[in-house]
Design an enzyme around this catalytic site. Structure first.
Site, PDB file in Angstrom:
ATOM      1  N   ASP A  62       0.862  -1.180   0.000  1.00  0.00           N
ATOM      2  CA  ASP A  62       0.000   0.000   0.000  1.00  0.00           C
ATOM      3  C   ASP A  62       0.900   1.232   0.000  1.00  0.00           C
ATOM      4  OD1 ASP A  62      -1.678   2.134   0.610  1.00  0.00           O
ATOM      5  OD2 ASP A  62      -2.804   1.054   2.141  1.00  0.00           O
ATOM      6  N   VAL A  63       0.852   2.044  -1.055  1.00  0.00           N
ATOM      7  CA  VAL A  63       1.780   3.169  -1.173  1.00  0.00           C
ATOM      8  C   VAL A  63       1.555   4.244  -0.121  1.00  0.00           C
ATOM      9  CG1 VAL A  63       2.125   2.793  -3.633  1.00  0.00           C
ATOM     10  CG2 VAL A  63       0.392   4.430  -2.868  1.00  0.00           C
ATOM     11  N   ASN A  89       2.864   5.663 -10.026  1.00  0.00           N
ATOM     12  CA  ASN A  89       1.629   5.639 -10.803  1.00  0.00           C
ATOM     13  C   ASN A  89       0.373   5.523  -9.944  1.00  0.00           C
ATOM     14  OD1 ASN A  89      -0.156   4.944 -13.271  1.00  0.00           O
ATOM     15  ND2 ASN A  89      -0.339   3.137 -11.950  1.00  0.00           N
ATOM     16  N   TYR A 155      -8.570  16.249  -5.415  1.00  0.00           N
ATOM     17  CA  TYR A 155      -7.802  15.569  -6.456  1.00  0.00           C
ATOM     18  C   TYR A 155      -6.933  16.561  -7.219  1.00  0.00           C
ATOM     19  CZ  TYR A 155      -6.704  12.706 -10.539  1.00  0.00           C
ATOM     20  OH  TYR A 155      -6.049  12.021 -11.535  1.00  0.00           O
TER      21      TYR A 155
END
Length: 252
Positions: A62-63, A89, A155
């Site tokens: 999990d980044v 990414n 976002y």
């Protein structure tokens, strides 16, 4: 082969753009640590690449967790003896909310993946690059949302942060031979919209006209090809740049 013998870490590798990048890079001779939360998809990706010139090694993680990001980069060094390229990414959407409707929970979710994840990975990668002493290459998959109002406040802010981080890193480590560039997709046929949930209708109402002007969504393979350019020696004199890949949406 453009990436023969290169050691690469790609996050968000289980679907969409990340999956296409891993597939293309392995075909071009790279050995790839493929990072994502869905272990079974990573294993399928590695199996599909079994006969490619490069090797794909699954790395479930999990980044948004620093330990998982560090482990992936350490795995590249232990498996392949070095790290040459990092591709950040992994990403999630917001729900199109304007800032007045933004929740702390959504802020934390989006920034932990879209901003903190790349920062963790870049910090670790730069430390490895400096220790190796022969430069390095970082590619961040940002978004047209970091440049235009085609999503919600959270976002857009997260991707604008990635673009700024890209340019700062390119500038700071220019003397060390570390390149850092970004790809800014427009609409792409991926699963990222599943992270949105029910859109905020106020925010969506404001951006729907912008979305309506978008061309047909691109394919992940088209984004992978652009990323390959930045990963290869073809772009050896490109640094601190944002490559917009959106079918001309941003030109209007």
């Amino acid at each position: 082969m453009k990436l023969e013998g290169k050691s690469v870490v790609v996050t968000g590798a289980s679907s969409g753009i990340g999956k296409a990048i891993v597939d293309l890079f392995a075909k071009e001779g790279a050995n790839v640590i493929a990072v994502a939360r869905r272990k079974e998809r990573l294993e399928a990706l590695a199996a599909a690449a079994a006969d490619y010139p490069g090797k794909v090694v699954p790395c479930p993680g999990d980044v948004s967790k620093e330990a998982d990001v560090n482990a992936a980069i350490d795995m590249a060094v232990s498996e392949f003896g070095k790290l040459d390229i990092l591709v950040n990414n992994a990403g999630v959407m917001d729900d199109m909310s304007p800032i007045g409707d933004a929740t702390n929970e959504r802020m934390e979710q989006v920034f932990s993946v879209n901003v903190y994840g790349p920062m963790y990975a870049m910090r670790k990668a730069v430390q490895v690059f400096l220790a190796q002493g022969n430069g390095g290459n970082i590619i961040n998959i940002a978004s047209l949302g970091g440049m235009r109002t085609c999503a919600g406040a959270i976002y857009c802010a997260s991707k604008a942060a990635v673009l700024s981080l890209t340019k700062n890193t390119a500038f700071m480590y220019l003397p060390n031979g570390i390149r850092c560039n970004a790809v800014a997709p427009g609409g792409v046929k991926t699963e990222i919209s599943t992270s949105m949930g029910m859109p905020n209708m106020s925010g969506y109402g404001r951006v729907k006209d912008v979305l309506a002007a978008a061309p047909e969504p691109g394919r992940p393979e088209q984004l992978a090809a652009a990323t390959l350019f930045l990963a290869s020696d073809d772009s050896s004199y490109v640094n601190g740049e944002v490559l917009v890949v959106d079918g001309g949406w941003n030109a209007g």
